[in-house]
Design an enzyme around this catalytic site. Structure first.
Site, PDB file in Angstrom:
ATOM      1  N   PHE A 111       1.084  -0.795   0.032  1.00 35.30           N
ATOM      2  CA  PHE A 111      -0.151   0.112  -0.304  1.00 35.30           C
ATOM      3  C   PHE A 111       0.888   1.252  -0.034  1.00 35.30           C
ATOM      4  CE2 PHE A 111      -2.260   3.346   1.805  1.00 35.30           C
ATOM      5  CZ  PHE A 111      -3.436   3.363   1.114  1.00 35.30           C
ATOM      6  N   ASP A 156       9.518   3.010   1.805  1.00 37.84           N
ATOM      7  CA  ASP A 156       8.162   2.883   2.210  1.00 37.84           C
ATOM      8  C   ASP A 156       7.644   3.166   4.221  1.00 37.84           C
ATOM      9  OD1 ASP A 156       5.517   4.100   2.880  1.00 37.84           O
ATOM     10  OD2 ASP A 156       4.241   3.422   0.963  1.00 37.84           O
ATOM     11  N   LYS A 161       2.648  10.467   8.436  1.00 36.55           N
ATOM     12  CA  LYS A 161       1.896   9.901   9.164  1.00 36.55           C
ATOM     13  C   LYS A 161       2.552  10.214  10.734  1.00 36.55           C
ATOM     14  CE  LYS A 161      -0.223   5.228   7.657  1.00 36.55           C
ATOM     15  NZ  LYS A 161      -1.757   5.740   7.974  1.00 36.55           N
TER      16      LYS A 161
HETATM   17  N1  PLP Z   1       2.251   4.452   2.339  1.00 38.13           N
HETATM   18  C1  PLP Z   1       2.081   3.926   3.727  1.00 38.13           C
HETATM   19  C2  PLP Z   1       2.999   2.280   3.440  1.00 38.13           C
HETATM   20  C3  PLP Z   1       0.646   3.914   4.453  1.00 38.13           C
HETATM   21  O1  PLP Z   1      -0.201   2.518   4.976  1.00 38.13           O
HETATM   22  C4  PLP Z   1      -0.239   5.034   3.309  1.00 38.13           C
HETATM   23  C5  PLP Z   1      -1.318   5.221   4.566  1.00 38.13           C
HETATM   24  O2  PLP Z   1      -1.394   4.119   4.923  1.00 38.13           O
HETATM   25  C6  PLP Z   1       0.802   5.697   2.919  1.00 38.13           C
HETATM   26  C7  PLP Z   1       1.374   5.137   1.999  1.00 38.13           C
HETATM   27  C8  PLP Z   1      -0.953   7.199   2.676  1.00 38.13           C
HETATM   28  O3  PLP Z   1      -0.308   7.619   3.280  1.00 38.13           O
HETATM   29  P1  PLP Z   1      -1.431   8.901   3.236  1.00 38.13           P
HETATM   30  O4  PLP Z   1      -2.364   8.678   3.027  1.00 38.13           O
HETATM   31  O5  PLP Z   1      -0.516  10.627   3.801  1.00 38.13           O
HETATM   32  O6  PLP Z   1      -1.321   9.483   1.512  1.00 38.13           O
END
Ligand code: PLP
Length: 396
Positions: free
Chosen positions: A142, A227, A256
């Protein structure tokens, strides 16, 4: 003690009808939060083990964030990204020191940070690898909800949404080094992954696998992108999740927890990967002093080794107690690291359990039909973990 609640509840009900329906929200309205606790407009109290989806790393309205916001709002809120500002520079240095990477671009959301990482890898591929543009990503991964980050994600059900998809994201099974090796072609610029697949249900990438992946990407001269949006800023008991494997990625993305609840994210790149030219990346709110001041307060708090040790110890306590509960009630595996933990359920729908928990005053997330996810504030107490376990037991 319950904080005072203000506002007309009837008016609030009419107002929520105007909020676009992009999520199946319960009809409660949250009005205040402190530490691990939230209150709705009827005065009901909730123990919060969701914390804005692992965002409020210091809990609700912590003093350091309130003070950082207050102090910075009085000095300078936004001077345009065309100029340097003091919190921007200070946060860039804190993040560069923590990651041991060279360049930091501050932005507003995890998806925006990942979009930046994708653009950077494509630029690098164009410049140094004969036009390579593909980024190998993981099944069930994700990375966000923009068009490119949805294409980079391996979330089941997203394959045919919002067609045509952004091309260039071949997928491999998480944990399969040979599959990565087979997927690499002259078009490959990078491999991108989460050290723990959070939204998929908390699956930890083995440390050996991460080390092998680092070795392979160096051998093949492609970039490795971590990520760290969910795992970064202390969530796993280290400042960054990849530190458990002792590797150095070429690009790291943060979000986050970096803002502790406010919109703040970062794209971080080492010397090898950092190749944007002026104008390649930017945005109106990027690096604004108000959010950056919060980021400084968060990172200065979390990077303290004692704070991180406490996260690791509480995470271990949570995992052990959840394992005992799972055995007692006949449920499944407990997975995770630090304070990012999942419990696999047997013969129970996790969304039903999450709703039953809400009725008992516990906020808990169900990322999959068979999985509950626990992502409390990093400041959660053992007593609050115990209270949560009692409520989960009752909800199950
Ligand atoms: N990458 C990861 C691993 C995530 O868990 C999330 C959100 O849950 C995102 C990217 C996306 O972040 P945002 O919701 O701040 O765009």
């Amino acid at each position: 003690m319950r904080p005072s609640v203000s506002g007309s509840r009837a008016g609030m009900r009419e107002d929520i009808a105007r909020v676009m329906k992009v999520a199946d929200r319960p009809s409660i309205v949250m009005v205040e939060g402190q530490g691990s606790w939230l209150w709705d407009d009827a005065g009901n109290r909730y123990l919060d083990f969701v914390q804005g989806w692992a965002v409020n790393c210091l809990g609700h309205s912590p003093r350091v964030i309130v003070e950082a916001l207050h102090g910075q709002a009085q000095r300078l809120i936004n001077c345009s990204p065309a100029y340097y500002n003091e919190p921007m520079a200070r946060l860039a240095t804190l993040i560069a020191d923590g990651t041991r990477l060279r360049d930091v671009f501050l932005c507003n959301s995890g998806a925006e940070a990942n979009e930046g990482a994708i653009k950077l890898a494509r630029k690098w591929g164009a410049r140094y690898r004969g036009g390579a543009f593909e980024i190998i990503t993981m099944e069930h991964g994700f990375h966000g909800r923009t068009l490119a980050t949805m294409a980079a994600s391996g979330k089941p059900g997203w394959d045919y949404l919002f067609e045509p998809k952004v091309p260039g994201f071949p997928k491999v099974p998480f944990g399969d080094l040979e599959a990565v090796r087979r997927a690499v072609t002259p078009k490959t610029a990078a491999v991108m992954l989460e050290p723990i697949q959070g939204e998929a249900g908390v699956f930890v990438a083995g440390d050996d696998w991460l080390r092998d992946l680092r070795r392979l990407t160096r051998e093949l001269d492609i970039l490795l992108i971590a990520d760290e949006i969910q795992t970064g800023i202390g969530r796993t008991g280290r400042l960054f999740g990849y530190e458990h494997a002792g590797i150095d990625p070429d690009i790291v993305t943060l979000g986050k927890g970096l803002g502790g609840g406010v919109p703040l994210a970062a794209l971080v790149a080492g010397e090898r990967a950092s190749c944007f030219d002026y104008g390649d990346q930017g945005g109106t709110f990027n690096g604004n002093p108000l959010m950056a001041a919060v980021g400084c307060a968060v990172v200065e708090t979390v990077r303290d080794p004692q704070f991180l040790d406490a996260v690791a110890a509480k995470g271990q306590y949570l995992i052990e107690r959840l394992r005992a509960l799972s055995v007692e009630l006949g449920h499944g595996e407990v997975r995770g690291r630090g304070l990012l933990v999942a419990l696999e359920l047997k013969d129970r729908d996790a969304a039903d359990v999450s709703r039953a928990a809400l009725d008992r005053g516990l906020l808990i997330n169900a990322p999959r039909p068979d999985t509950l996810r626990f992502m409390p504030a990093l400041t959660v107490s053992r007593d609050e973990i115990d209270q949560m376990l009692d409520l989960v037991r009752a909800s199950l």
